[in-house]
Design an enzyme around this catalytic site. Structure first.
Site, PDB file in Angstrom:
ATOM      1  N   GLU A 171      20.852  14.883  25.722  1.00  0.00           N
ATOM      2  CA  GLU A 171      20.546  15.223  27.107  1.00  0.00           C
ATOM      3  C   GLU A 171      19.790  16.548  27.156  1.00  0.00           C
ATOM      4  O   GLU A 171      19.932  17.396  26.268  1.00  0.00           O
ATOM      5  CB  GLU A 171      21.825  15.323  27.933  1.00  0.00           C
ATOM      6  CG  GLU A 171      22.507  13.984  28.178  1.00  0.00           C
ATOM      7  CD  GLU A 171      21.748  13.093  29.147  1.00  0.00           C
ATOM      8  OE1 GLU A 171      20.747  13.565  29.733  1.00  0.00           O
ATOM      9  OE2 GLU A 171      22.133  11.930  29.309  1.00  0.00           O
ATOM     10  N   TYR A 183       2.942   2.444  34.119  1.00  0.00           N
ATOM     11  CA  TYR A 183       4.370   2.680  34.377  1.00  0.00           C
ATOM     12  C   TYR A 183       4.585   4.178  34.533  1.00  0.00           C
ATOM     13  O   TYR A 183       4.086   4.982  33.721  1.00  0.00           O
ATOM     14  CB  TYR A 183       5.232   2.140  33.235  1.00  0.00           C
ATOM     15  CG  TYR A 183       6.716   2.309  33.498  1.00  0.00           C
ATOM     16  CD1 TYR A 183       7.414   1.381  34.268  1.00  0.00           C
ATOM     17  CD2 TYR A 183       7.406   3.413  32.996  1.00  0.00           C
ATOM     18  CE1 TYR A 183       8.754   1.544  34.537  1.00  0.00           C
ATOM     19  CE2 TYR A 183       8.749   3.588  33.262  1.00  0.00           C
ATOM     20  CZ  TYR A 183       9.424   2.658  34.027  1.00  0.00           C
ATOM     21  OH  TYR A 183      10.760   2.833  34.297  1.00  0.00           O
ATOM     22  N   GLU A 207      12.982   7.699  26.283  1.00  0.00           N
ATOM     23  CA  GLU A 207      12.627   6.278  26.176  1.00  0.00           C
ATOM     24  C   GLU A 207      11.753   5.819  27.337  1.00  0.00           C
ATOM     25  O   GLU A 207      11.105   4.774  27.259  1.00  0.00           O
ATOM     26  CB  GLU A 207      13.900   5.421  26.103  1.00  0.00           C
ATOM     27  CG  GLU A 207      14.631   5.183  27.407  1.00  0.00           C
ATOM     28  CD  GLU A 207      15.371   6.398  27.957  1.00  0.00           C
ATOM     29  OE1 GLU A 207      15.737   6.395  29.142  1.00  0.00           O
ATOM     30  OE2 GLU A 207      15.591   7.359  27.180  1.00  0.00           O
TER      31      GLU A 207
END
Length: 390
Positions: A167, A272, A286
């Site tokens: 994270e 995207y 990702e």
């Protein structure tokens, strides 16, 4: 009758031997403080010399009958007093103990050789092997603030403790108790001891260099579940959608996407929005690598372009910072939609490279074990907080 007599004799001999050793231990307790068993770590010996003596009398393996003669294994009895700190194990494999499964996610412990061609490493989650493990892996978000779920046994001097975290600093609780606790770091950051990015661009193997762009029926897509109007990505999206249609999915838009449907959806989009939830050095997730893998051009919002180009080809993505405003970005995307040759330029890297995503958990454990196996140098992460949270 003779057997019973021999047993009594054996017991008496054992008691005499144990008492003799106890007497010696007590003697050294008072006259040689450096070998005082009362001051030794409780992990490697009973609580007192008295307990050792009692335990010695309870251990049947300390004596044996040979030709009706009682043989006392003095070495075994003596070892109760001479146990010391754990020593490096003789196991030819490097042992990595997974102290806590990352976010509760369990995986096959035998994947290192088959997935990553890493040999000589053995993963385990058996905490009884703590003293023989060369390395111990700890996942940051699973560590309690008071460290109450961390090992209580003294750490063997040969053992490495590895801090794992994927994270960003914005999404990780800062804890002052973590300084001077670990030897190695395993994160997405390029300056970690064991760098495990969220994905990779690798050279193609074999002679086939052709790539077919998937069929597209959507222009711009975005999937987001963690919607926060204060995030920079949310604010940019709100501005961008005023100038171009964006197909938005995920729990944040009450249009959930199943794991099975994710690949088909993303590959059907020309572009995207690979927008990170926070912006930090090397924090490229990702959200970038899946579109690359599925044949869609990612539009990224995250660290500067230079940071992205340390990991992927510069012509594989579009960065929002390349445009003065969301309006200019929208105009560029519309241009690419109308010009197939320009659009295909974003796939020329596929002639020589392929994209892949990381196996969360197995890669950290296997590469950490491999690092411990290869590098024996001493190191302490003295100020983890300053390094990671700055």
């Amino acid at each position: 009758m003779e057997l019973k007599t021999s047993s009594r004799v054996c017991q008496n001999v054992l008691i005499t031997a144990a008492l003799s050793i106890c007497f010696s231990a007590i003697f050294y307790t008072y006259y040689e403080p450096t070998v005082n068993c009362l001051n030794q770590p409780t992990v490697s010996r009973p609580n007192s010399c008295r307990d050792i003596c009692i335990n010695a009398l309870k251990m049947p393996n300390l004596t044996e009958m040979v030709n009706n003669t009682c043989i006392v294994n003095i070495t075994s009895v003596s070892n109760l007093f001479t146990q010391t700190e754990p020593v490096p194990p003789t196991d030819p494999d490097t042992i990595l103990l997974i102290w806590m499964w990352p976010m509760g996610f369990k995986f096959d412990l035998g994947l290192c050789s088959s997935l990553f061609n890493i040999h000589g490493c053995r993963l385990t989650d058996n905490r009884d092997q703590f003293n023989s493990a060369h390395g111990v892996l700890f996942h940051h978000s699973d560590i309690r603030g008071d460290l109450s779920n961390m090992p209580t046994l003294p750490r063997p001097p040969f053992q490495k403790w590895i801090w794992m975290n994927m994270e960003s600093p914005s999404n990780s609780a800062k804890r002052s108790t973590l300084n001077n606790l670990f030897n190695l770091t395993s994160t997405y950051r390029l300056d970690s001891d064991i760098t495990v990015p969220y994905g990779r661009i690798s050279e193609k193997t074999g002679g086939n260099t052709t790539f077919t762009i998937p069929n597209k029926d959507k222009l711009v897509c975005w999937i987001v579940s963690n919607w926060n109007s204060n995030h920079k990505r949310s604010q940019y999206y709100e501005n961008l959608r005023q100038y171009i249609r964006v197909e938005a999915y995920g729990r944040g838009f009450r249009r959930p996407v199943s794991n099975e449907g994710y690949s088909d959806l993303v590959s059907s989009c020309k572009f995207y929005l690979s927008f990170e939830n926070s912006i930090h050095k090397d924090y490229i997730t990702e959200k970038l690598y899946y579109p690359l893998k599925l044949g869609t051009v990612p539009v990224v919002l995250g660290p500067p372009r230079k940071n992205y180009e340390e990991l992927i080809p510069g012509n594989a993505f579009i960065h929002v910072d390349d445009f003065l405003s969301p309006k200019e970005l929208a105009e560029h995307l519309k241009l690419l939609d109308q010009n197939e040759d320009l659009y295909r330029q974003y796939f020329t890297w596929r002639e020589h490279f392929v994209a892949s995503t990381t196996y969360f958990g197995p890669e950290h454990a296997c590469w950490a074990c491999d690092h411990v196996r290869r590098y024996k140098n001493y190191r302490v992460v003295s100020d983890l907080n300053s390094w990671y949270w700055g």
